[in-house]
Design an enzyme around this catalytic site. Sequence first.
Site, short mmCIF file in Angstrom:
data_model
loop_
_atom_site.label_atom_id
_atom_site.label_comp_id
_atom_site.label_asym_id
_atom_site.label_seq_id
_atom_site.Cartn_x
_atom_site.Cartn_y
_atom_site.Cartn_z
N PRO A 12 0.80 -1.23 0.00
CA PRO A 12 0.00 0.00 0.00
C PRO A 12 0.83 1.28 0.00
CG PRO A 12 -0.05 -1.03 2.17
CD PRO A 12 0.66 -1.99 1.26
N GLY A 15 5.21 3.26 -4.83
CA GLY A 15 4.86 4.12 -5.96
C GLY A 15 4.01 5.31 -5.59
N THR A 42 0.24 -5.74 2.24
CA THR A 42 1.41 -6.09 3.04
C THR A 42 1.59 -5.12 4.20
OG1 THR A 42 2.89 -4.83 1.59
CG2 THR A 42 2.55 -7.15 1.08
N GLY A 70 10.66 -4.79 -5.00
CA GLY A 70 10.76 -5.40 -3.67
C GLY A 70 9.59 -6.30 -3.37
N ASP A 218 16.62 -18.74 -21.26
CA ASP A 218 17.68 -19.52 -21.91
C ASP A 218 18.43 -20.42 -20.95
OD1 ASP A 218 19.04 -17.61 -20.46
OD2 ASP A 218 20.27 -16.89 -22.13
N GLU A 275 16.87 -5.88 -2.93
CA GLU A 275 16.67 -6.10 -1.51
C GLU A 275 17.92 -6.74 -0.89
OE1 GLU A 275 13.74 -5.03 -0.05
OE2 GLU A 275 13.40 -4.25 -2.07
#
Length: 304
Positions: A12, A15, A42, A70, A218, A275
């Site tokens: 929450p 961004g 979270t 994260g 790959d 992190e």
Amino acid sequence: MTIKRARLIYNPTSGREEMKRRLPDILQRLELGGIETSCHATTGEGDATLAAADAVSRGFDIIIASGGDGTLYEVINGMAEREQRPPLGILPLGTTNDFARALGVPKQWEQACDLIIRQYTRPIDVGKVNAKYFINIAGGGSLTELTYEVPSKLKTMIGNLAYYMKGLEKMTRLRPTMMHIEGNGFEEIHEEILLFLVCNSNSVGGFEKLAPVASLEDGLFDVVVLKKCNLAEFIRIATLAQRGEHLNDPHVVHFQTNQLRVTTPDYVQLNLDGEYGGTLPCSVSVLPSHLRIFVDELGNSSYK
């Protein structure tokens, strides 16, 4: 139309807290697309990992991670060891969204939701470092400490500028470390190193050409090692890296491998997807095609 059950795990505060404003619209759009979605907000470090593991145990058809790199990192760590792993949707509403950029997942929430609704997935490799997992980048050295030294409140308020401010401070105290790197398919390295990066994709820290030929499917990592250099040389190499022209520099070593081991006599922190990932020594390995991610079925890269 078959109704799918999804668990939306969101940060929450990421961004500039856009997710909190968009949540009702996101839920409505997914519902109209046939995806019945419940939420988990979270509450702190590690919570998204627990929530993702719980969602797998409860048999959700889809897991959706909303936030920055994260949040995505924690969700991956909650899913990676499970035998049955539902496909993963990404709503890139964080300050940095390197992995979404690498996959071409749109930054606009409406378009990102539509990718999940259309249900087209792509298998991608996952990296394992000691007992933890990463999806985009693992690294070590004095410069890799940058991303988790930036306070979360500062990231929320001023976005990427927080990284640049901290980066300028870091550049005044470059400190090489003696490291030993060994593994499959490359010559062992034993010398002073400023940083090493184990790249699963080409988009790292806002540099979209740091590992220009890296592929998510790959079964290989692209490893970039920056040897000891002075500040002027570092700035020149960073400028070249923005254009993808740094790999031929004598201070840079580049190779591909599916596993490596890094040791050092010093204290060196690890960075996994931005992190804190513990400290050296570390063993790194690829888990080929380990997760399915919702992407554009035409392969369009629409991250803007």
